[in-house]
Every structure is written in structure tokens, then in C-alpha cells.
Design a protein around this motif. Structure first.
Motif, mmCIF file in Angstrom:
data_model
loop_
_atom_site.group_PDB
_atom_site.id
_atom_site.type_symbol
_atom_site.label_atom_id
_atom_site.label_comp_id
_atom_site.label_asym_id
_atom_site.label_seq_id
_atom_site.Cartn_x
_atom_site.Cartn_y
_atom_site.Cartn_z
ATOM 1 N N TYR A 77 -3.513 -6.121 9.332
ATOM 2 C CA TYR A 77 -2.591 -4.970 9.102
ATOM 3 C C TYR A 77 -2.349 -3.949 10.158
ATOM 4 O O TYR A 77 -3.266 -3.742 11.208
ATOM 5 C CB TYR A 77 -3.212 -4.058 7.961
ATOM 6 C CG TYR A 77 -3.382 -4.874 6.412
ATOM 7 C CD1 TYR A 77 -4.501 -5.645 6.361
ATOM 8 C CD2 TYR A 77 -2.307 -4.616 5.612
ATOM 9 C CE1 TYR A 77 -4.798 -6.011 5.027
ATOM 10 C CE2 TYR A 77 -2.539 -5.480 4.327
ATOM 11 C CZ TYR A 77 -3.788 -6.080 4.201
ATOM 12 O OH TYR A 77 -3.778 -6.776 2.802
ATOM 13 N N LEU A 120 1.178 -5.436 6.124
ATOM 14 C CA LEU A 120 0.541 -6.583 6.519
ATOM 15 C C LEU A 120 1.510 -7.131 7.589
ATOM 16 O O LEU A 120 2.655 -7.613 7.708
ATOM 17 C CB LEU A 120 0.413 -7.375 5.376
ATOM 18 C CG LEU A 120 -0.093 -9.103 5.350
ATOM 19 C CD1 LEU A 120 -1.653 -8.901 5.765
ATOM 20 C CD2 LEU A 120 0.096 -9.699 4.071
ATOM 21 N N GLY A 127 2.139 8.218 7.253
ATOM 22 C CA GLY A 127 3.194 8.162 6.179
ATOM 23 C C GLY A 127 3.659 6.888 5.802
ATOM 24 O O GLY A 127 4.680 6.892 4.957
ATOM 25 N N LEU A 128 3.100 5.734 6.308
ATOM 26 C CA LEU A 128 3.674 4.391 6.048
ATOM 27 C C LEU A 128 2.525 3.470 5.296
ATOM 28 O O LEU A 128 3.017 2.650 4.756
ATOM 29 C CB LEU A 128 4.227 3.613 7.176
ATOM 30 C CG LEU A 128 5.285 4.327 8.139
ATOM 31 C CD1 LEU A 128 5.752 3.562 9.036
ATOM 32 C CD2 LEU A 128 6.529 4.297 7.121
ATOM 33 N N GLY A 129 1.468 3.938 5.419
ATOM 34 C CA GLY A 129 0.269 3.171 4.795
ATOM 35 C C GLY A 129 0.117 1.988 5.600
ATOM 36 O O GLY A 129 0.742 1.822 6.661
ATOM 37 N N LEU A 130 -0.524 0.925 4.838
ATOM 38 C CA LEU A 130 -1.004 -0.255 5.682
ATOM 39 C C LEU A 130 0.080 -1.325 5.258
ATOM 40 O O LEU A 130 0.583 -1.462 4.310
ATOM 41 C CB LEU A 130 -2.531 -0.805 5.250
ATOM 42 C CG LEU A 130 -3.427 -0.504 5.458
ATOM 43 C CD1 LEU A 130 -3.957 1.125 5.242
ATOM 44 C CD2 LEU A 130 -4.655 -1.256 5.157
ATOM 45 N N GLN A 167 -1.650 0.396 10.517
ATOM 46 C CA GLN A 167 -1.866 1.395 9.688
ATOM 47 C C GLN A 167 -0.962 2.700 10.475
ATOM 48 O O GLN A 167 -1.550 3.159 11.553
ATOM 49 C CB GLN A 167 -3.299 1.984 9.250
ATOM 50 C CG GLN A 167 -3.227 3.261 8.310
ATOM 51 C CD GLN A 167 -4.570 3.359 7.761
ATOM 52 O OE1 GLN A 167 -5.481 3.204 8.418
ATOM 53 N NE2 GLN A 167 -4.638 3.821 6.518
ATOM 54 N N LEU A 220 -6.026 -2.951 11.634
ATOM 55 C CA LEU A 220 -7.041 -3.196 10.924
ATOM 56 C C LEU A 220 -7.241 -4.811 10.494
ATOM 57 O O LEU A 220 -6.299 -5.328 9.908
ATOM 58 C CB LEU A 220 -7.106 -2.589 9.459
ATOM 59 C CG LEU A 220 -7.254 -0.901 9.439
ATOM 60 C CD1 LEU A 220 -6.711 -0.267 8.580
ATOM 61 C CD2 LEU A 220 -8.765 -0.565 9.688
ATOM 62 N N PHE A 229 0.893 -1.162 0.118
ATOM 63 C CA PHE A 229 -0.025 -0.095 -0.080
ATOM 64 C C PHE A 229 1.002 1.435 0.010
ATOM 65 O O PHE A 229 1.947 1.501 0.799
ATOM 66 C CB PHE A 229 -0.946 -0.201 1.220
ATOM 67 C CG PHE A 229 -2.249 -0.585 1.340
ATOM 68 C CD1 PHE A 229 -2.160 -2.204 1.598
ATOM 69 C CD2 PHE A 229 -3.284 -0.331 0.691
ATOM 70 C CE1 PHE A 229 -3.228 -2.882 1.624
ATOM 71 C CE2 PHE A 229 -4.409 -1.184 0.722
ATOM 72 C CZ PHE A 229 -4.317 -2.169 1.279
ATOM 73 N N GLY A 230 0.429 2.370 -0.711
ATOM 74 C CA GLY A 230 1.075 3.565 -0.713
ATOM 75 C C GLY A 230 0.522 4.059 0.791
ATOM 76 O O GLY A 230 -0.489 3.770 1.503
ATOM 77 N N PRO A 231 1.110 5.085 1.145
ATOM 78 C CA PRO A 231 0.707 5.960 2.537
ATOM 79 C C PRO A 231 -0.762 6.593 2.378
ATOM 80 O O PRO A 231 -1.320 6.886 3.591
ATOM 81 C CB PRO A 231 1.683 6.884 2.826
ATOM 82 C CG PRO A 231 2.266 7.114 1.387
ATOM 83 C CD PRO A 231 2.242 5.875 0.591
#
Lengths: 111, 115
Positions: free
Chosen positions: B35, B45, B40-43, B37, B90, A101-103
Motif C-alpha cells: 500500500y 492498494l 487525506g487519501l488513506g491507504l 499512504q 506499507l 480505506f478511509g483517510p
């Protein structure tokens, strides 16, 4: 270099504007490209996905992929305040269950 | 409508505690995911499971374990919580073969703070 880069925003636009959201990626093995929308205090929901270069349209949303440049875009036409959310790109290769995923870019559409 | 339910929206725990995050889905999905979250780093896994009692490590499994005793329930366990595990967690589920052909359905997240 991160595998997927995305401008975090925030991006503010007036209602009715065309919005362009973008991601770049580094791994040419990536084959599947997805866009998720995440409203505040909610989990992400899948908006669109594609696995080829070119455009894919769904209502007011268009996903565009340029594999040669490793660049993907999501366009939102006639943007509405209800489009205000964080938009995440996600990219996967052809083999794994996992994807990157992107941020996310935070979008505000102002009435 | 698919529903993925996470047991807590907000949780505050202390360092060193063993923490359990629970997730239940009601659509008989084979795949389930955890996940975290972070801004700035996103999700990212942590673990996923494609069947009961099966699990696979994701990108950041260190400090976590999972349990899937029943198809509808997937638990994330922080063995000894640390402050760097403060995050939004998540849970998601999907049918086989998984995203993107079968989209993931996410829960609304658990915001975990470790003090």
C-alpha cells in the motif's frame, strides 16, 4: 464522491470521555466493515470487524453499522491517553480481496 | 507474534532511479500486500500477491511492479521514480482468505522521498 469518507480531525478529548468516530460509504455492495488503529510511525493494526448491521462490542470498543444509511461508527468508552492514534475505517465487498480505506481520524486523548 | 519487516524506515532517492522496497514476513502467510499512504487519501492498494510468483494489480499499479520469488518476501519496484511517488509505503501479510476473517499484519512502513 469518494467511496469512503471520514472526518480527518484532529479530535481532542479529555481522558475518560466517550469518543465517537464515523465513516460514511457510497457503495451498497460493501459487506465487511473494519476499524484499524495506527500509532505514530507504526503500521495499522486491526481493532474490530463486523459484517452485519448492528453493534459489536469488544471491551471499551463498540463498532456500529447502519447499512441503510451507509454509516459506520466506532465508540471508545473511558478513553485513555494510550488511545491517542489515527483510526482508519476499511470496507470491503463480498467478492474481492481488496478493500477501501478511509483517510483516518487523528484522535488525541488528553490526560 | 507475526512480524512484517520492511528493509528501510526512511529512503531518499532521485527522479529516474529504479527503487526497490523489500518486505519480509515470518509467519508463512500466503497473502502479501503493498500500500501507499498519503494524507487525506488513506491507504491505497498498489499490488497484492496470494502465492509465490503470483501477483494482482490493486487500485494504483501504474509506475510500480512487484516480485515474489519466495513466499516470505515481497518486493515493490519503482521502475523510474518520480516525485509524485513520494509517500509512505506499507507492506502487509495475511493468511487466506484474507481480511477481515484473517487480519492483515502490517510493517512499520518506509517513508520514501523522491527528489
Amino acid at each position: 464522491q469518494k467511496e469512503v469518507e471520514q472526518d480527518p480531525g484532529p479530535l481532542s478529548v479529555p481522558e475518560g470521555a466517550i469518543v465517537s468516530l464515523n465513516c460514511t460509504y457510497s457503495n451498497s455492495a460493501f459487506q465487511y466493515f473494519m476499524w484499524y488503529r495506527q500509532y505514530s510511525r507504526k503500521g495499522p493494526e486491526l481493532l474490530m470487524y463486523t459484517y452485519s448491521s448492528g453493534n459489536k462490542e469488544d471491551g471499551r470498543f463498540t463498532a456500529q453499522v447502519d447499512k441503510s444509511s451507509k454509516y459506520i461508527s466506532l465508540f471508545i468508552r473511558d478513553s485513555q491517553p494510550s488511545d491517542s492514534a489515527t483510526y482508519l475505517c476499511a470496507i470491503r465487498d463480498n467478492y474481492g480481496q481488496n478493500f477501501v480505506f478511509g483517510p483516518g481520524t487523528r484522535l488525541s486523548v488528553l490526560p | 507474534d507475526v512480524k512484517v519487516t520492511q528493509s528501510s524506515r526512511y529512503l531518499v532517492k532521485r527522479t529516474g532511479e529504479k527503487v526497490f522496497l523489500e518486505c519480509v514476513q515470518d509467519m508463512d502467510h500466503e497473502n502479501m500486500f503493498w500500500y501507499r499512504q498519503d494524507p487525506g487519501l488513506g491507504l491505497r492498494l498498489i499490488y497484492f500477491s496470494y502465492d509465490v510468483k503470483m501477483k494482482e494489480k490493486g487500485d494504483i499499479p501504474e509506475g510500480y511492479s512487484v516480485s515474489r520469488e519466495k513466499k516470505e518476501r515481497f518486493s515493490l519496484i519503482l521502475e523510474s521514480a518520480s516525485t509524485n511517488q513520494t509517500s509512505m509505503y506499507l507492506c502487509a501479510s495475511s493468511l487466506v482468505p484474507g481480511p477481515p476473517k484473517q487480519p492483515q499484519h502490517f510493517g512499520d512502513g518506509t517513508r520514501l522521498s523522491i527528489l
